[in-house]
Write an enzyme that holds these catalytic residues in place. Structure first.
Site, mmCIF file in Angstrom:
data_model
loop_
_atom_site.group_PDB
_atom_site.id
_atom_site.type_symbol
_atom_site.label_atom_id
_atom_site.label_comp_id
_atom_site.label_asym_id
_atom_site.label_seq_id
_atom_site.Cartn_x
_atom_site.Cartn_y
_atom_site.Cartn_z
ATOM 1 N N CYS A 12 3.440 13.347 -7.378
ATOM 2 C CA CYS A 12 2.506 14.250 -8.044
ATOM 3 C C CYS A 12 1.128 13.599 -8.136
ATOM 4 O O CYS A 12 1.012 12.408 -8.434
ATOM 5 C CB CYS A 12 3.048 14.567 -9.439
ATOM 6 N N HIS A 55 0.811 -1.222 0.000
ATOM 7 C CA HIS A 55 0.000 0.000 0.000
ATOM 8 C C HIS A 55 0.845 1.273 0.000
ATOM 9 O O HIS A 55 0.392 2.327 0.434
ATOM 10 C CB HIS A 55 -0.952 0.003 1.211
ATOM 11 N N SER A 107 -6.757 -7.447 9.827
ATOM 12 C CA SER A 107 -8.158 -7.851 9.954
ATOM 13 C C SER A 107 -8.607 -8.661 8.733
ATOM 14 O O SER A 107 -9.712 -9.192 8.716
ATOM 15 C CB SER A 107 -9.048 -6.620 10.122
HETATM 16 P P1 OAD Z 1 -6.917 -3.172 10.731
HETATM 17 O O1 OAD Z 1 -6.974 -1.969 11.616
HETATM 18 O O2 OAD Z 1 -8.092 -3.467 9.864
HETATM 19 O O3 OAD Z 1 -6.640 -4.479 11.588
HETATM 20 C C1 OAD Z 1 -5.625 -4.547 12.545
HETATM 21 C C2 OAD Z 1 -5.633 -5.937 13.133
HETATM 22 O O4 OAD Z 1 -4.530 -6.034 14.029
HETATM 23 C C3 OAD Z 1 -6.896 -6.282 13.911
HETATM 24 O O5 OAD Z 1 -7.399 -7.539 13.450
HETATM 25 C C4 OAD Z 1 -6.403 -6.385 15.364
HETATM 26 O O6 OAD Z 1 -7.115 -7.389 16.092
HETATM 27 C C5 OAD Z 1 -4.957 -6.781 15.150
HETATM 28 N N1 OAD Z 1 -4.040 -6.448 16.260
HETATM 29 C C6 OAD Z 1 -4.145 -5.429 17.171
HETATM 30 N N2 OAD Z 1 -3.089 -5.446 18.012
HETATM 31 C C7 OAD Z 1 -2.296 -6.487 17.646
HETATM 32 C C8 OAD Z 1 -1.065 -7.031 18.130
HETATM 33 N N3 OAD Z 1 -0.422 -6.491 19.171
HETATM 34 N N4 OAD Z 1 -0.549 -8.107 17.499
HETATM 35 C C9 OAD Z 1 -1.190 -8.671 16.443
HETATM 36 N N5 OAD Z 1 -2.350 -8.200 15.937
HETATM 37 C C10 OAD Z 1 -2.908 -7.125 16.527
HETATM 38 O O7 OAD Z 1 -5.591 -3.001 9.858
HETATM 39 P P2 OAD Z 1 -5.137 -3.742 8.534
HETATM 40 O O8 OAD Z 1 -5.615 -5.145 8.490
HETATM 41 O O9 OAD Z 1 -3.679 -3.489 8.398
HETATM 42 O O10 OAD Z 1 -5.136 0.125 3.472
HETATM 43 O O11 OAD Z 1 -5.878 -2.903 7.428
HETATM 44 C C11 OAD Z 1 -5.652 -3.255 6.097
HETATM 45 C C12 OAD Z 1 -5.709 -2.056 5.228
HETATM 46 O O12 OAD Z 1 -6.944 -1.387 5.473
HETATM 47 C C13 OAD Z 1 -4.696 -0.965 5.535
HETATM 48 O O13 OAD Z 1 -3.447 -1.206 4.954
HETATM 49 C C14 OAD Z 1 -5.334 0.220 4.891
HETATM 50 C C15 OAD Z 1 -6.825 -0.023 5.164
HETATM 51 O O14 OAD Z 1 -7.594 0.068 4.059
HETATM 52 C C16 OAD Z 1 -5.135 1.261 2.755
HETATM 53 O O15 OAD Z 1 -5.105 2.359 3.274
HETATM 54 C C17 OAD Z 1 -5.124 1.042 1.281
#
Ligand code: OAD
Length: 252
Positions: A131, A123, A195
């Site tokens: 730009c 990402h 997630s």
């Molecule tokens: P999320 O905020 O959706 O999910 C974070 C996950 O991390 C959750 O399932 C939590 O339970 C878990 N979590 C929290 N603390 C933790 C720990 N100490 N150890 C392990 N896991 C833990 O974030 P992402 O899955 O990264 O994309 O979201 C995916 C994408 O959604 C992001 O990259 C972003 C957004 O759309 C873009 O901006 C294109």
């Protein structure tokens, strides 16, 4: 024998035999560095905003100042953070396992600061600027984040934007291709701190499964993938990953 009760013996065995590992990380791996996860409630000034509504080209067109202020705040937050034991544990795996690939959905650069190389940034990167004009897309260097001026492209004069992938935008083709190759060719796939709701990243675990990889999820909370993976480790990445590394180390 696995001495950690959270880690099943069968996983310890698979880890000792692992020759090719592919890791996908999400914002949960940086939670223990103090960086809020993407879907956590935002803090302070940003509490009333939904990140999914700020991270779009439409939001930028509507109010570039608001979007830049959010990204500048995030840049400051991340600059103050340090890699945690989970980021560091992955550098250990990279050093021990013959073939190792790291794909991250995170834009925070903490894997690289921990010492990981060849990170596949799915990402983009929070600290890059380019730009906004698609016909130009030039990388813009030396952006001053301490001013309220909006950065502009030195070549065409259009507004510049953060170098991240926004909702509705395509994954950089080279990152997508490298991630598909890595997921198709591993014997173990770890999904850490995500997630698993955002595609196409969420589909990489399926690719690995179809190619016969042992799948492992590390997350304190259940996700859509939890009941499909071979091993779901319910806990924090900063505790579980160092424990997995020490099991793997015993096999070498
Ligand atoms: P999320 O905020 O959706 O999910 C974070 C996950 O991390 C959750 O399932 C939590 O339970 C878990 N979590 C929290 N603390 C933790 C720990 N100490 N150890 C392990 N896991 C833990 O974030 P992402 O899955 O990264 O994309 O979201 C995916 C994408 O959604 C992001 O990259 C972003 C957004 O759309 C873009 O901006 C294109």
């Amino acid at each position: 024998m696995s001495s950690n009760p959270a880690i099943p013996e069968a996983l310890a065995g698979a880890l000792r035999d692992c020759q090719s590992m592919c890791v996908l990380t999400g914002s949960g791996i940086s939670a223990e560095s103090g960086v809020p996860t993407f879907r956590d409630a935002q803090e302070g000034l940003w509490a009333e905003y939904d990140p999914q509504e700020l991270a779009t080209p439409e939001a930028f067109l509507r109010d570039p100042e608001l979007v830049w202020n959010w990204y500048r705040w995030r840049r400051r937050r991340v600059a103050e953070a340090k890699p945690n034991p989970a980021h560091l544990a992955l550098t250990e795996f990279a050093a021990r396992i013959p073939a190792f690939s790291l794909i991250t959905q995170n834009v925070d650069g903490l894997h690289q600061r921990a010492g990981s190389s060849n990170v596949i940034e799915f990402h983009g990167n929070l600290f890059q600027t380019r730009c906004f004009a698609e016909s130009c897309s030039l990388n813009v260097d030396n952006v001053d984040d301490d001013t309220s001026n909006l950065p502009r492209c030195p070549s065409c004069g259009s507004l510049a934007r953060p170098g991240v992938v926004w909702f509705g935008e395509a994954i950089p083709p080279s990152a997508l291709e490298s991630a598909m190759i890595a997921a198709s060719n591993c014997d173990m796939f770890l999904s850490i701190g995500t997630s698993s709701v955002v595609w196409p990243a969420a589909g990489l675990i399926d690719v690995a499964m179809r190619h016969g990889a042992v799948t492992v999820e590390i997350n304190p909370n259940p996700t859509m993938e939890s009941c499909r993976v071979a091993f779901q480790l319910a806990g924090k990445a900063g505790q579980l990953l160092p424990a997995l590394v020490s099991l793997n180390a015993k096999g070498f």
